[in-house]
Design an enzyme around this catalytic site. Structure first.
Site, mmCIF file in Angstrom:
data_model
loop_
_atom_site.group_PDB
_atom_site.id
_atom_site.type_symbol
_atom_site.label_atom_id
_atom_site.label_comp_id
_atom_site.label_asym_id
_atom_site.label_seq_id
_atom_site.Cartn_x
_atom_site.Cartn_y
_atom_site.Cartn_z
ATOM 1 N N THR A 119 14.296 3.041 -31.968
ATOM 2 C CA THR A 119 15.684 2.748 -31.653
ATOM 3 C C THR A 119 16.299 3.364 -32.794
ATOM 4 O OG1 THR A 119 15.033 0.779 -33.292
ATOM 5 C CG2 THR A 119 14.964 0.224 -31.065
ATOM 6 N N ASP A 120 15.915 4.035 -33.997
ATOM 7 C CA ASP A 120 16.745 4.498 -35.105
ATOM 8 C C ASP A 120 17.410 5.550 -34.862
ATOM 9 O OD1 ASP A 120 15.516 2.572 -36.632
ATOM 10 O OD2 ASP A 120 13.888 3.674 -37.694
ATOM 11 N N THR A 150 8.958 1.882 -32.293
ATOM 12 C CA THR A 150 8.402 0.575 -32.354
ATOM 13 C C THR A 150 7.741 0.236 -31.194
ATOM 14 O OG1 THR A 150 9.896 0.170 -34.054
ATOM 15 C CG2 THR A 150 9.064 -1.850 -33.005
ATOM 16 N N SER A 208 11.015 7.585 -34.013
ATOM 17 C CA SER A 208 12.175 8.385 -33.777
ATOM 18 C C SER A 208 12.850 9.007 -34.993
ATOM 19 C CB SER A 208 13.163 7.705 -32.930
ATOM 20 O OG SER A 208 13.872 6.537 -33.561
#
Ligand code: ASP
Length: 340
Positions: A85-86, A12, A54
């Site tokens: 972040t995932d 992101t 990710s």
């Protein structure tokens, strides 16, 4: 001036709106240009091994990132990885096993909102990650996010929207960043602080992972015949049991048979819990006790599932010998488990 290598991988933080939704677009240099204060702190160089969401990050990509760090290791004082972040917790865990005892810090960060969004968390996360990577007491792999520094093996994404997206599971955060200050709970902070636990080096790099690892969450009435179906594609199952370690005992003994068949076929079971915090103890209840003393069934204790996935892939990549596997598995690495 210290030198930091910024490894941009997408996520992101690097995304721009497209017709179908956010997609990674900005390069590491473009991202750093949003935070000019970073260039007052250090000399920043850039490398971009991939630019992906990710969600698409896989073990082959973890190896690429580890190799990027290994190739540049001698030339830099620290490394900051910009990442979605995932799956950041998986990458942070895998790098903790692929690069061990690193006296130089390897810091992962990202953001919940894109860098170009006026209300973004990206600027502070990038700035504070570089700040932490420059700290003389920093070492090994960590996640720096929302003002918190978490050991790479203990991070978990716990919130899909809030800026404090990551928690440290079953282990305290390593540090907090308050403005420009790095605060380590219970330790003297600041430039003169002792580098507690800092390895003397050299860092050890590993180059093999076996990705045939599956996480299986028990749900009431899950058919134990699932183990037979998994044999074609997987060498290890990480079994998320109920509570502190409950595995069903149906009257026909089918669970016990399926699990013992699986390990007797040379495969691995790692037993963990689906409860988010405080870990596993197979010895407590009758249901589960049968598995407590079988050496070929590995106990996760207080490890996170993300770290278990990465450690099991790493362990299978190093050896086929069950005794050596157990040795590798139970050895604490980068705070991943508290020895019982
Ligand atoms: N889907 C994004 C990713 O993991 C989410 C994020 O970065 O926050 O790449």
């Amino acid at each position: 001036m210290k030198r930091i290598l910024l490894i941009a991988t997408g996520g992101t933080i690097a995304s721009l709106p497209r017709e179908d939704g956010l997609a990674p677009a900005l390069s590491g240099e473009e991202l750093a240009a949003y935070v000019p204060q970073v260039s007052d702190l250090c000399q920043l160089d850039f490398v971009q091994p991939m630019n992906i969401d990710s969600t698409n990050m896989r073990p082959a990509d973890w190896l690429t990132i580890a190799r990027t760090i290994e190739d540049a290791y001698d030339d830099y004082d620290g490394f900051v990885i910009l990442h979605g972040t995932d799956t950041m917790a998986y990458t942070a865990s895998s790098l903790s096993y692929l690069i061990q005892d690193s006296p130089k810090p390897i810091v992962l960060t990202g953001s919940q909102q894109p860098m170009a969004n006026p209300f973004t968390d990206a600027k502070l996360n990038l700035y504070q990650s570089v700040l932490f990577a420059l700290d003389p007491a920093a070492h090994d792999v960590s996640v720096c996010f929302g003002g918190k520094v978490i050991a790479g093996t203990r991070a978990r994404k716990q919130r899909t929207l809030s800026f404090n997206a990551f928690g440290s599971v079953n282990y305290p955060s390593l540090a907090y960043i308050r403005g420009k200050r790095i605060v380590r709970p219970g330790a003297e902070s600041g430039p003169g602080a002792a580098a507690t636990g800092k390895p003397a080096g050299p860092a050890r790099f590993y180059h093999q992972l076996d990705e045939r690892v599956l996480v299986l969450k028990l749900t009431p009435e899950l058919k134990p015949s699932i183990f037979e179906l998994l044999k074609a594609d997987y060498r290890a199952v990480i079994l998320e049991t109920f509570g502190i370690g409950g595995i069903p005992e149906y009257d026909d003994g089918s669970y016990r048979k399926a699990i013992f068949d699986w390990v007797d076929s040379g495969r691995v079971i790692v037993v963990t819990t689906q409860v988010p915090e405080e870990g596993l103890d197979l010895g407590v209840y009758e249901v589960g006790h049968a598995y407590a003393d079988k050496p070929s069934i590995l106990r996760a204790d207080d490890m996170t599932t993300e770290a278990l996935v990465a450690k099991t892939m790493w362990m299978l990549g190093q050896t086929d010998d069950p005794r050596q596997m157990a040795e590798l598995f139970y050895k604490p690495i980068n705070h991943d488990r508290v020895p019982s």
